[in-house]
Design an enzyme around this catalytic site. Sequence first.
Site, mmCIF file in Angstrom:
data_model
loop_
_atom_site.group_PDB
_atom_site.id
_atom_site.type_symbol
_atom_site.label_atom_id
_atom_site.label_comp_id
_atom_site.label_asym_id
_atom_site.label_seq_id
_atom_site.Cartn_x
_atom_site.Cartn_y
_atom_site.Cartn_z
ATOM 1 C CG ASP A 194 31.091 45.883 41.984
ATOM 2 O OD1 ASP A 194 30.224 45.375 41.238
ATOM 3 O OD2 ASP A 194 31.024 45.856 43.218
ATOM 4 C CG HIS A 264 29.157 42.537 42.575
ATOM 5 N ND1 HIS A 264 28.364 43.599 42.200
ATOM 6 C CD2 HIS A 264 28.515 41.915 43.592
ATOM 7 C CE1 HIS A 264 27.278 43.632 42.968
ATOM 8 N NE2 HIS A 264 27.341 42.613 43.817
ATOM 9 C CD GLU A 328 24.105 43.010 46.008
ATOM 10 O OE1 GLU A 328 23.216 43.693 46.556
ATOM 11 O OE2 GLU A 328 25.030 43.512 45.325
#
Length: 530
Positions: A194, A264, A328
Amino acid sequence: MRKVLSLLFVVAMSVASWAQVSYEVIPLPRSIEPGKRGEVFTLRQNAAVAYPADNEQMASNARLLAEYLHQDAGFVVEPKADAGKTAAITLSLGLKSDNPEAYRITVSKRGVAIQGATEEGVFRGVQTLRKAIGTEAGEQVELPYVTIDDQPRFGYRGVHFDTSRHFFPVDFIKTYIDLMALHGCNQFHWHITDDQGWRFEVKSMPELAIKGSVREKTVLGCNTGLYDYRPYGGYYTQDECREIVAYAAKRFINIIPEIDLPGHMQGALHVYPELGCTGGPYEVWPIWGISEDVLCAGNPATLDFLKRVYDELCDVFPSKLINIGGDESPRVRWQQCPKCQAKMKELGLTREAQLQTYINKELDKYLSARGRTIIGWDEILDGGLSENTIVLSWRGTKGGIEAARQHHRVIMAPTDYCYIDYYQLRRDSERLYAIGGYVPLSKVYSLEPIPAELSEEESKYILGPQVNLWTEYIAFPDHAMYMLLPRLDAISEVQWTPKEQKNFDAFTVRLERMEKLYDKLGYKYCAKWE
């Protein structure tokens, strides 16, 4: 008529030692049919556990049963191949069932028999027996006669763990797997990269883990602007990952690794800034949230990089399922990037979301050639899905419903029910260490993974539910275990037990027995329920 052994029956037993045994465990078996009242089989110390010779998985099941009974209750049994009639406990195959995890436990004058449709089914029966015996065996255990027939409702029973925001040692990952096995879960979704840390060793690119795993500081609290100014890092070597995979396999748990992309990715961009749209520099992110810096979709080197990573990932993890993330991932950089805009023009794309689909489809083809299937968070629906993609529905159930109607397989993990980094008690101290809202035990238990909006045919695409444990505010093993337990108990019953048998009040009575086992094993848990 199917009979289910009630707790009242157990409590009313006239022999005191019987009160230590309850076949009503978590998750609740489908059918528990008691024998004649007053009839018991006495299991004594050093009894033999028979298993078929020349079957290493069954031998492992026998050894694990011996290990469980010793650690849980101080009770000693001895695994023996083909022990025959001398064995008090017999593990065998041959149960006729379409479900590979089906098992039957029979307690009679001949002893305890656990028969499975497969070795995995026998292992599930082993877990039920250990929980039935409990923690206070003494010199002998008197087991009431019973026949238990059981199998899980869902084939996919997932538990997720994020070790990117905070790093957790190998021994705790194994404990996490032990907890999954205890609860009948079978899919460990391991989030290992991440923005805040790349924690998987890629031998062809050693600096990816060496440098990409270390952030120079970490924000204090919820992006307060205050930092600890201490380097934080750690990553898992491929040998450590293989060790964990082997440990899980003995417990019939599949490990699904996740390399999240195209967002990420600041851990990777810190090491390879040329893979970003701006060229950097990038830092391993010291804060929480969503970074606008993502992999450049128009750079041919991006796919080359990802294929090198996934080549090594597939060599380490045998799972047929690979999670590629997809959540995201802002597209603001792609809107401003000449390379990304050129790639859109080349492919005839009209929306940046389709660039993400382009990457996904390229990886899908690449991984399919290795016999793998990709899973992605529900944002991957935005630009269209490749045929074999599995959708992990987390932003409620809407994405899962849409995917199922398109005949894509779905894993249900809606935040309001399945995000166990959310706090579980209504008190301020809980909210300080939780990223989101309020998900108490009762809410997790109330989840119905198959939405009522789906037809019977569409419902077949729901593989099962999963809980997710993110670790922005969870830095230590005891805290992670506290967030997991007892909500893992709740999701395990959602995953395993038919919905018509679920009852929250009865569940909490059975949970008190599980807490005794947690106490014996030194597991931290939330002792209050809401």
